[in-house]
Write an enzyme that holds these catalytic residues in place. Sequence first.
Site, mmCIF file in Angstrom:
data_model
loop_
_atom_site.group_PDB
_atom_site.id
_atom_site.type_symbol
_atom_site.label_atom_id
_atom_site.label_comp_id
_atom_site.label_asym_id
_atom_site.label_seq_id
_atom_site.Cartn_x
_atom_site.Cartn_y
_atom_site.Cartn_z
ATOM 1 C CD GLU A 197 -7.662 -6.567 2.703
ATOM 2 O OE1 GLU A 197 -8.188 -6.528 1.573
ATOM 3 O OE2 GLU A 197 -8.121 -7.239 3.633
ATOM 4 C CE LYS A 254 8.149 -0.178 4.458
ATOM 5 N NZ LYS A 254 8.067 0.989 3.551
ATOM 6 C CD GLU A 304 -4.222 -1.308 -8.724
ATOM 7 O OE1 GLU A 304 -3.093 -1.740 -8.474
ATOM 8 O OE2 GLU A 304 -5.084 -1.087 -7.832
ATOM 9 C CB THR A 312 -1.398 -7.758 -7.078
ATOM 10 O OG1 THR A 312 -2.691 -7.184 -6.794
ATOM 11 C CG2 THR A 312 -1.549 -9.267 -7.234
ATOM 12 C CB CYS A 368 -7.414 -0.350 -3.513
ATOM 13 S SG CYS A 368 -8.277 -0.070 -1.948
HETATM 14 P P1 NAD Z 1 3.467 -1.285 -2.846
HETATM 15 O O1 NAD Z 1 3.118 -2.720 -2.891
HETATM 16 O O2 NAD Z 1 4.536 -0.785 -3.735
HETATM 17 O O3 NAD Z 1 3.931 -0.877 -1.366
HETATM 18 C C1 NAD Z 1 3.108 -1.089 -0.239
HETATM 19 C C2 NAD Z 1 3.984 -1.216 0.994
HETATM 20 O O4 NAD Z 1 4.746 -2.414 0.901
HETATM 21 C C3 NAD Z 1 5.001 -0.070 1.157
HETATM 22 O O5 NAD Z 1 5.118 0.246 2.522
HETATM 23 C C4 NAD Z 1 6.260 -0.696 0.629
HETATM 24 O O6 NAD Z 1 7.441 -0.109 1.153
HETATM 25 C C5 NAD Z 1 6.119 -2.124 1.124
HETATM 26 N N1 NAD Z 1 6.918 -3.123 0.393
HETATM 27 C C6 NAD Z 1 7.342 -3.094 -0.891
HETATM 28 N N2 NAD Z 1 8.072 -4.204 -1.168
HETATM 29 C C7 NAD Z 1 8.088 -4.955 -0.043
HETATM 30 C C8 NAD Z 1 8.657 -6.216 0.302
HETATM 31 N N3 NAD Z 1 9.363 -6.930 -0.576
HETATM 32 N N4 NAD Z 1 8.468 -6.697 1.546
HETATM 33 C C9 NAD Z 1 7.740 -5.996 2.446
HETATM 34 N N5 NAD Z 1 7.193 -4.782 2.185
HETATM 35 C C10 NAD Z 1 7.357 -4.274 0.950
HETATM 36 O O7 NAD Z 1 2.104 -0.509 -3.065
HETATM 37 P P2 NAD Z 1 1.899 1.045 -3.199
HETATM 38 O O8 NAD Z 1 2.389 1.476 -4.540
HETATM 39 O O9 NAD Z 1 2.415 1.733 -1.976
HETATM 40 O O10 NAD Z 1 0.298 1.160 -3.147
HETATM 41 C C11 NAD Z 1 -0.531 1.065 -4.254
HETATM 42 C C12 NAD Z 1 -1.158 -0.302 -4.343
HETATM 43 O O11 NAD Z 1 -1.844 -0.592 -3.142
HETATM 44 C C13 NAD Z 1 -2.202 -0.400 -5.432
HETATM 45 O O12 NAD Z 1 -2.041 -1.623 -6.106
HETATM 46 C C14 NAD Z 1 -3.512 -0.385 -4.678
HETATM 47 O O13 NAD Z 1 -4.584 -1.007 -5.335
HETATM 48 C C15 NAD Z 1 -3.136 -1.101 -3.442
HETATM 49 N N6 NAD Z 1 -4.065 -0.807 -2.355
HETATM 50 C C16 NAD Z 1 -4.929 -1.785 -1.952
HETATM 51 C C17 NAD Z 1 -5.841 -1.527 -0.940
HETATM 52 C C18 NAD Z 1 -6.806 -2.568 -0.469
HETATM 53 O O14 NAD Z 1 -7.395 -2.382 0.591
HETATM 54 N N7 NAD Z 1 -7.009 -3.660 -1.189
HETATM 55 C C19 NAD Z 1 -5.876 -0.259 -0.353
HETATM 56 C C20 NAD Z 1 -4.987 0.711 -0.801
HETATM 57 C C21 NAD Z 1 -4.080 0.430 -1.798
#
Ligand code: NAD
Length: 482
Positions: A249, A174, A386, A229, A283
């Site tokens: 992650e 997804k 963040e 998070t 991140c």
């Molecule tokens: P997000 O959590 O909004 O979305 C990430 C994914 O999760 C998307 O595909 C989204 O559609 C899905 N999602 C959202 N709600 C969900 C639910 N209830 N159930 C299942 N899936 C769901 O994050 P984002 O805004 O896309 O990305 C930015 C964040 O990602 C930042 O906090 C960044 O630090 C983090 N990030 C972490 C790493 C790492 O390796 N630690 C790497 C890249 C980004």
Amino acid sequence: MVITLGNYIDGALLPAASGAYLEDLEPATGRPLARIPVSGAEDVTRAVAAAERAFGDWSRTPAAERSRLLLRIAELIDARAEELAREESLDTGKPITLARTLDLPRASANFRFFATAILHEHSEAHVTDHAALNYTLRRPRGVCGLISPWNLPLYLLSWKIAPALATGNTAVAKPSELAPLTAFRLAELCREAGLPKGVLNIVHGTGAAAGAALVSHPAVRTISFTGGTATGATIAGAAAPAFKKLTLEMGGKNPAILFADADLEVAVPGILRAAFTNQGQICLCGSRILIEASAYAEFVRRFVPAVQQLRVGDPLDPGTDIGAVVSATHRSKIESYLELARTEGATILCGGGRPAGLPERCRNGFFLEPTVISGLSMSCRVNQEEIFGPVVTLTPFADEAEAVALANQSPYGLAASLWTGNLTRAHRVADQVACGTVWVNSWLLRDLRVPFGGMAQSGLGAEGGDEALRFFTDAKNVCVKL
Ligand code: NAD
């Protein structure tokens, strides 16, 4: 031209059962780029069923054949790298130079790495005195749910797909609804590579509908998630009662720690890169810059002009350093932190607003100036939460003990970079900073064999190298009496 995406289910590209589409905007212009199928439980159920059907044959396919198919996907990514880099740039707002040099090479490297890792698999044996011989079998777990964010779309999605498939699992992925284009292209490449139908399925849509349906599907017992998070907490809450195996992650608020003995010729450009690559939307970006007090003035004297020289512009221009942030909503969130910094009493050393002088094409894009802030305590929200944008804070420290204390004064624990000419100090501080990755005199130097994961609010479980191979398999001990 607006591209209509399809879900990749059982080898076919299909619309969502709802028949509805979401608009995917180009961050640099604010204009529609693609139509995303609005998938829900029905689509996820079809995709999981296809993955379940494919699992038997795929898990018994010899490693050499799985490897060949994944290597073929890597070749196809390389062959289309320029086209994919352009689409990654259009979809995320990232500079095309970054997509060319980071995102695309890494996407094919992920497939190559895990495709070849499985050719060298070995397992353990334990002899119990002269009484028994134990050996460990590692077996794939079935259908894996792979959920990825928008900031490094194909880079992070392939980082999950490659080890899941290489180890004999099938998967439903997804991708983020904010940047789904290259995941759609990957589906086309998988078809071209001859990946058997159902081995990989890609379902598009929102997290609340498609993502949540994937997490709660009873046949999906393994979930690999990268994202924010708060989302990680929701997923953990849904997955825990069903005892699903999970890696999370998540976010970061990473320190870059500069000691006065560092070589500033190396440290200033290094910290600049760590701060602003991908508009600060990685991140691992170093957004809290901690500077030994005796070097503070000299660092500011060099760093601020270097930030001001970064070229904010059209992501498709190869000379652009800073492109657009991913969405209007995300820009507003970042701007709310700039406002907060001002009310918290910060000094804005440079940036702090929307850039002027953008090309006509980008007039309605979601751009922000790279911003450097000083004068905030470590307990301020701007230093604790963040922001995930082109915004960094500068904080002086008196000595090594204070540097470590400030670095660890965070709910996160993803990564840190240390800048020092003193190797002994580097080892000592690296050991004390509470996070999953520490770079010394470098940043984002990645070896795919090393473990990767965050501590505290940054993550649960690890990915990378052997950790990923273990995560996507179950260990079974066979004990033979001698
Ligand atoms: P997000 O959590 O909004 O979305 C990430 C994914 O999760 C998307 O595909 C989204 O559609 C899905 N999602 C959202 N709600 C969900 C639910 N209830 N159930 C299942 N899936 C769901 O994050 P984002 O805004 O896309 O990305 C930015 C964040 O990602 C930042 O906090 C960044 O630090 C983090 N990030 C972490 C790493 C790492 O390796 N630690 C790497 C890249 C980004």
